[in-house]
Enzyme design. Structure first.
Site, PDB file in Angstrom:
ATOM      1  CG  LEU A  10      21.462   3.999   8.622  1.00 48.36           C
ATOM      2  CD1 LEU A  10      20.467   5.151   8.450  1.00 48.36           C
ATOM      3  CD2 LEU A  10      22.777   4.532   9.186  1.00 48.36           C
ATOM      4  CG  HIS A  11      22.477  -2.061  13.296  1.00 47.16           C
ATOM      5  ND1 HIS A  11      23.497  -2.054  12.385  1.00 47.16           N
ATOM      6  CD2 HIS A  11      22.978  -2.614  14.412  1.00 47.16           C
ATOM      7  CE1 HIS A  11      24.572  -2.588  12.936  1.00 47.16           C
ATOM      8  NE2 HIS A  11      24.287  -2.931  14.172  1.00 47.16           N
TER       9      HIS A  11
END
Ligand code: UD1
Length: 369
Positions: free
Chosen positions: A211-212
Site C-alpha cells: 500500500l502506498h
C-alpha cells in the site's frame, strides 16, 4: 568516425528501474555500429538503497551517469528541482532524445524540460489513463503525453486513448511492456527473502500486501481500516507487508496490527517477486504489481476504484475491489475457496519489448541502420 548520438534514459523512482533495464540492455545489444549511446539520468526522487540501489544491482543496470539527487519534498518541490537539474544537464551536455518511462513525477518533469529545450521526447508506457485526476500519477501521464513526440504503448487501450486525444497513429508504437521483459528475464533468479522460514511461509500459504497511494495510507484512520479488514478475512494466514516509506510514517501511528501480519522493509526485486509468485494472492494499490501478478497467474486484489491498466482486469488476474474496506471480504473469500477467475497474458507482453523499442529508436532520431 561518427560522434555518438546520445539518448537520455530517465529513471527517478522505484517503478522506473525495471522499465529502463530492458531498454538499456537492448541498446547495448545494438552495439557500437549503431552509433547510439545512452546516458542514464537518475533524478534521485527515490534514494534509499532499498528503493533504488538494490534494483540497479540486481537488474544489472549500469550505474547512473548522472544523479540529480533531488530527494524528498512536495510534488511541486520535486518537480521544480528535477526541472532545474535536468535543464542544467541538457544545456551543458545536450542529448538528441529524452526517453521517459511510466508516470512518476520524474517522468513528467524531464519530459517538459526536454521539450522546452526542443529535445524530442519518447514516452514508454504512454497513453494509459485511469481518468482519476485525484491521483498525481494521472496528472503526470496527461502532462507527459501532452509534450511527447513518440509513444511506446503497452496495450490497445492506450492506443485508443491516444487516438481519441488527437495523436496520429504514426506517432504510436504498440510494443508491449518493458516491466514484463524484466520479469521474464529474471524469473529464474527470483529467490526467497531471508525471513521465509522464520515467518513459516509455504507456497500458496500466505498473502502479499503493498500500500502506498496517498488516499489509502496518508491517514491512520483509512490505513487502519484496511489493515483491520484484511486481518479479519485472511483466516490467520501470514500477510507479508513490505512497507513503503510513505506508509511507514502512518503505520507507526497505529496502536496495533493483526497478529498474522508481518511488516517488513521494502524488498529488493528478486525477493519481492518471489513472494508474489508463491503467494496465494496479492492485495495492492500499485499499478505495476497488477501486471506482474497477471503474468505470474497470481490473483490480484486492487484497492482502488479505477485502473489505467484495464487489460489486467479483462485478460489478467486483477480485480478492482474499490476504496471501501468492507468490500474486500467477498474477494478474499473467492481466493480462499479457490474460485478466482481464469486468466491469460495480455497481447505483446512477451519479453521482447525492449528489443522492439531499440529497433525503432534509431529511426526516430534519424539514424538509418
Ligand atoms: C512514487 C510515485 C508513484 C510510485 C511510487 C513507488 C509520484 C507522484 N509517485 O510515490 O507513482 O508508484 O513512487 O514507490 O512520482 N522516501 C524515502 N526513501 C526513498 C524515497 C522516498 O524515505 O527512497 C519517502 C519520501 O521522503 C516521502 C515518501 O517516501 O516522504 C514518498 O516518496 P515520494 O517520492 O514523494 O513518492 P512515492 O509515494 O514513493
Amino acid at each position: 568516425m561518427h560522434e555518438d548520438i546520445v539518448v537520455d534514459l530517465i529513471a527517478g523512482a522505484r517503478p522506473n528501474f525495471m522499465k529502463i533495464a530492458p531498454i538499456a540492455k537492448a541498446l547495448d545489444r545494438l552495439g557500437s555500429g549503431a552509433n547510439i549511446r545512452y546516458r542514464i539520468v537518475h533524478t534521485g526522487q527515490h534514494y534509499d538503497a532499498r528503493m533504488s540501489g538494490d534494483f540497479f544491482r540486481q537488474l544489472g543496470i549500469p550505474e547512473p551517469d548522472i544523479n540529480l539527487e533531488v530527494g524528498s519534498g512536495s510534488h511541486a518541490q520535486q518537480t521544480a528541482k528535477i526541472m532545474i537539474g535536468y535543464e542544467q544537464l541538457i544545456q551543458s551536455s545536450p542529448c538528441r532524445m529524452t526517453v521517459v518511462v511510466g508516470d512518476v513525477t520524474s517522468t513528467m518533469a524531464c519530459a517538459i524540460t526536454a521539450q522546452k529545450l526542443c529535445i524530442p521526447v519518447a514516452h514508454v508506457e504512454g497513453g494509459i489513463r485511469s481518468g482519476d485526476w485525484t491521483m498525481p500519477e494521472e496528472i503526470n501521464r496527461l502532462a507527459t503525453d501532452a509534450v511527447t513526440n513518440w509513444f511506446f504503448t503497452t496495450s490497445r487501450f492506450a492506443n485508443d486513448n491516444l487516438r481519441r486525444s488527437g495523436v496520429s497513429d504514426d506517432r504510436v508504437f504498440f510494443v508491449g511492456n518493458t516491466m514484463i521483459d524484466t520479469l521474464l528475464q529474471n524469473i529464474d533468479r527470483l529467490r526467497p527473502p531471508g525471513f521465509w522460514h522464520d515467518a513459516g511461509l509455504t507456497t500458496k500459504g500466505f498473502f502479499v500486501l503493498t500500500l502506498h497511494r496517498p488516499n489509502n495510507v496518508d491517514t491512520p484512520d483509512t490505513l487502519g481500516r484496511w489493515i483491520e479488514e484484511i486481518g479479519k478475512h485472511t483466516r490467520g494466514l501470514p500477510v507479508i507487508f513490505p512497507v513503503h516509506p510513505r506508509t511507514a510514517k502512518t503505520l507507526s501511528a497505529l496502536p496495533t496490527v493483526p497478529s498474522n501480519f508481518r511488516c517488513v522493509e521494502p524488498q529488493a526485486y528478486f525477493e519481492f517477486n518471489y513472494l508474489v509468485r508463491h503467494s496465494l494472492a496479492v492485495i495492492t494499490d500499485s499499478g505495476g504489481i497488477t501486471e506482474e501478478a497477471t503474468v505470474m497467474g497470481v490473483p490480484c486484489l486492487t484497492l482502488r476504484d479505477t485502473t489505467e491498466r484495464p487489460e489486467t482486469v479483462e485478460t489478467g488476474t486483477n480485480e478492482l475491489v474499490g476504496c471501501k474496506p468492507e468490500a474486500l471480504g467477498p474477494y478474499l473469500e473467492q481466493v480462499l475457496s479457490g474460485r478466482w477467475k481464469a486468466s491469460g497474458i495480455p497481447e505483446m507482453w512477451d519479453g521482447k519489448t525492449g528489443e522492439r523499442i531499440a529497433e525503432i529508436l534509431p529511426r526516430l532520431i534519424g539514424i538509418t541502420q
